[in-house]
Design an enzyme around this catalytic site. Structure first.
Site, PDB file in Angstrom:
ATOM      1  N   PRO A   1      -2.698  65.721  10.630  1.00 29.59           N
ATOM      2  CA  PRO A   1      -2.080  65.080   9.472  1.00 29.59           C
ATOM      3  C   PRO A   1      -2.978  65.040   8.237  1.00 29.59           C
ATOM      4  O   PRO A   1      -2.506  65.126   7.110  1.00 29.59           O
ATOM      5  CB  PRO A   1      -1.762  63.669   9.978  1.00 29.59           C
ATOM      6  CG  PRO A   1      -1.566  63.842  11.447  1.00 29.59           C
ATOM      7  CD  PRO A   1      -2.545  64.897  11.852  1.00 29.59           C
TER       8      PRO A   1
ATOM      9  N   ALA B   1      -5.937  67.053   8.082  1.00 35.56           N
ATOM     10  CA  ALA B   1      -6.859  68.186   8.182  1.00 35.56           C
ATOM     11  C   ALA B   1      -6.050  69.473   8.283  1.00 35.56           C
ATOM     12  O   ALA B   1      -5.732  69.936   9.369  1.00 35.56           O
ATOM     13  CB  ALA B   1      -7.786  68.036   9.390  1.00 35.56           C
TER      14      ALA B   1
ATOM     15  N   SER C   1      -5.813  72.615   5.251  1.00 37.70           N
ATOM     16  CA  SER C   1      -6.736  73.596   4.682  1.00 37.70           C
ATOM     17  C   SER C   1      -8.180  73.173   4.910  1.00 37.70           C
ATOM     18  O   SER C   1      -9.063  74.013   5.114  1.00 37.70           O
ATOM     19  CB  SER C   1      -6.462  73.756   3.178  1.00 37.70           C
ATOM     20  OG  SER C   1      -5.167  74.286   2.962  1.00 37.70           O
TER      21      SER C   1
ATOM     22  N   THR D   1       2.758  75.715  16.769  1.00 39.52           N
ATOM     23  CA  THR D   1       3.758  76.667  17.235  1.00 39.52           C
ATOM     24  C   THR D   1       3.618  76.915  18.734  1.00 39.52           C
ATOM     25  O   THR D   1       2.511  76.950  19.268  1.00 39.52           O
ATOM     26  CB  THR D   1       3.606  77.993  16.469  1.00 39.52           C
ATOM     27  OG1 THR D   1       3.646  77.741  15.065  1.00 39.52           O
ATOM     28  CG2 THR D   1       4.721  78.961  16.827  1.00 39.52           C
TER      29      THR D   1
ATOM     30  N   ARG E   1      28.157  98.275  -2.040  1.00 41.87           N
ATOM     31  CA  ARG E   1      28.831  97.348  -2.947  1.00 41.87           C
ATOM     32  C   ARG E   1      29.195  98.037  -4.265  1.00 41.87           C
ATOM     33  O   ARG E   1      28.350  98.666  -4.902  1.00 41.87           O
ATOM     34  CB  ARG E   1      27.918  96.154  -3.244  1.00 41.87           C
ATOM     35  CG  ARG E   1      28.445  95.170  -4.279  1.00 41.87           C
ATOM     36  CD  ARG E   1      29.630  94.392  -3.773  1.00 41.87           C
ATOM     37  NE  ARG E   1      29.960  93.309  -4.682  1.00 41.87           N
ATOM     38  CZ  ARG E   1      31.016  92.506  -4.541  1.00 41.87           C
ATOM     39  NH1 ARG E   1      31.823  92.670  -3.505  1.00 41.87           N
ATOM     40  NH2 ARG E   1      31.251  91.540  -5.404  1.00 41.87           N
TER      41      ARG E   1
ATOM     42  N   GLN F   1      19.040  88.335  -5.032  1.00 40.96           N
ATOM     43  CA  GLN F   1      19.658  88.614  -6.327  1.00 40.96           C
ATOM     44  C   GLN F   1      20.558  89.851  -6.238  1.00 40.96           C
ATOM     45  O   GLN F   1      21.654  89.867  -6.800  1.00 40.96           O
ATOM     46  CB  GLN F   1      18.575  88.822  -7.387  1.00 40.96           C
ATOM     47  CG  GLN F   1      19.093  88.805  -8.817  1.00 40.96           C
ATOM     48  CD  GLN F   1      19.509  87.416  -9.267  1.00 40.96           C
ATOM     49  OE1 GLN F   1      19.116  86.417  -8.661  1.00 40.96           O
ATOM     50  NE2 GLN F   1      20.310  87.342 -10.311  1.00 40.96           N
TER      51      GLN F   1
ATOM     52  N   GLU G   1      -1.442  79.595   8.223  1.00 46.65           N
ATOM     53  CA  GLU G   1      -2.683  80.326   8.505  1.00 46.65           C
ATOM     54  C   GLU G   1      -3.507  80.565   7.242  1.00 46.65           C
ATOM     55  O   GLU G   1      -4.098  81.621   7.041  1.00 46.65           O
ATOM     56  CB  GLU G   1      -2.389  81.644   9.228  1.00 46.65           C
ATOM     57  CG  GLU G   1      -1.846  81.412  10.630  1.00 46.65           C
ATOM     58  CD  GLU G   1      -2.015  82.588  11.555  1.00 46.65           C
ATOM     59  OE1 GLU G   1      -3.020  83.289  11.447  1.00 46.65           O
ATOM     60  OE2 GLU G   1      -1.125  82.787  12.387  1.00 46.65           O
TER      61      GLU G   1
END
Length: 387
Positions: free
Chosen positions: A129, A131, A133, A159, A276, A344, A371
């Site tokens: 929480p 610590a 970067s 992860t 399209r 876009q 990371e």
């Protein structure tokens, strides 16, 4: 002149994973994204293909390949599903690789065959929480008591830590204090292996994320977790340094993943621009659209060369810290920029979650954060320049 052509083995691997991604992963990606469900059936098939063992020697159940092989697989998977790709990246680069790099023979024999098989997953418990970067700010602590480490603390954004096949998390913890040459005191940070079945280890409720919805990510609570003293990974007090080296390698893997995401956006945009029609012709005939997609392709090309270069230096045993940081930064920005531009090109359909470009738009932002943020990469590059 330099030869940038991939060897036949690398080409075959890339082609095989690409076909798997298109034929097996892509058809169920929307479903898992919408349901926020972990794709166990996909991971099982990837395990059978040997993808989780790509960079490990056969003696530990691996495929006898190298880190670049892992990167190529990640690139192809991420074209269609970043959640699946990050599950592989974290399982190998962050979960198993610390054991391969720093573990003793007993630890390697116990854990690597399981992790290389893909039947078990491991997590990388660095972030906290307070610590992120500044990982040197670690507050999780571990003390020895009767031949056991007693660990208390909290980890964030971990992860592969809460799936049904998660078996291990390697955590950084403060194990004491060290005196610097100038006499000042700093934290002694070590790494410790914690099986997920250990009493006191708890994967809290999964995060409700903006993207990577089919990837497993949890905060962890460590409450008087007890593991044997032998679960120390590597030298005591070298945990922080060892994890930094793991992150250097991991940035190449993340760069490859980001290149895949950026490439996927190009492929989707080209296909849609040809199909399209507006004002009596395909929208790809409009220079504004064609030039936008051309810039997308240029970003992919440059980012791919950057991670190829970093990987080549790593495999040759040359310094690669700066090149890995450059690759990670350039590739993550390419992924985000291409996701925006592809959205876009798709217009209103780009805002509909069932379309791959919409998922890439949500997924890609974390590539500029996880990371090591873009700002951390810039800091690393500047330091290598002596600034």
């Amino acid at each position: 002149m330099p030869d940038f052509e991939l060897s036949e083995d690398y080409q075959d691997l890339s082609k095989t994973v690409r076909e798997f991604a298109d034929e097996v992963v892509a058809p169920v990606s929307t479903k898992h994204d919408e349901e926020h469900s972990f794709p166990y059936e996909i991971i099982s098939q990837m395990a059978d293909m040997g993808l989780f063992g790509l960079p490990f020697p056969e003696e530990f159940g691996g495929m006898g390949g190298d880190y670049f092989a892992l990167a190529l697989a990640l690139e192809q998977l991420a074209r269609v599903d970043q959640s699946v790709a990050i599950t592989l990246e974290a399982g190998v680069s962050l979960g198993a690789m610390p054991i391969y790099r720093f573990g003793n023979e007993e630890q390697k024999q116990e854990w690597l065959p399981k992790l290389a098989s893909g039947k078990a997953l491991a997590g990388f418990g660095l972030t906290e929480p307070e610590a992120g970067s500044d990982a040197g700010g670690t507050k999780t602590n571990a003390r020895l008591d009767g031949g056991q480490w007693v660990i208390n603390g909290n980890k964030e954004f971990i992860t592969n830590s809460g799936t049904d096949i998660s078996r291990l998390v390697t955590v950084t913890a403060v194990t004491g204090q060290q005196q610097r040459p100038d006499g000042t005191i700093k934290k002694e940070i070590s790494t410790i292996l914690i099986p997920t079945s250990t009493p006191g280890f708890k994967a809290e409720k999964a995060y409700n994320k903006v993207g990577w919805n089919a990837s497993d990510t949890h905060p962890l609570t460590l409450n008087d977790v007890r593991v044997p003293e032998a679960n120390l990974l590597g030298e005591r007090g070298r945990g922080y340094a060892n994890f930094l080296s793991i992150l250097d390698e991991g940035r190449i893997a993340i760069a490859a993943l980001a290149v895949g995401a950026a490439q996927g956006c190009v492929e989707q945009a080209v296909r849609y621009a040809k199909e399209r029609s507006a004002f009596g012709q395909s929208i790809g005939k409009n220079q504004a659209i064609a030039f936008k997609i051309a810039r997308m392709e240029a970003r992919v090309h440059v980012a791919r060369l950057a991670y190829y270069d970093a990987a080549a230096r790593m495999l040759a045993g040359q310094p690669f810290k700066s090149q890995a940081a450059i690759a990670k930064m350039v590739a993550s920005e390419a992924a985000m920029d291409n996701a925006r531009d592809a959205t876009q090109v798709f217009g209103g359909y780009g805002f509909i979650n069932e379309f791959t470009v919409a998922r890439h738009y949500r997924d890609s932002k974390i590539l500029e954060v996880g990371e090591g943020t873009t700002e951390v990469q810039l800091m690393l590059i500047a330091r290598e320049l002596g600034l």
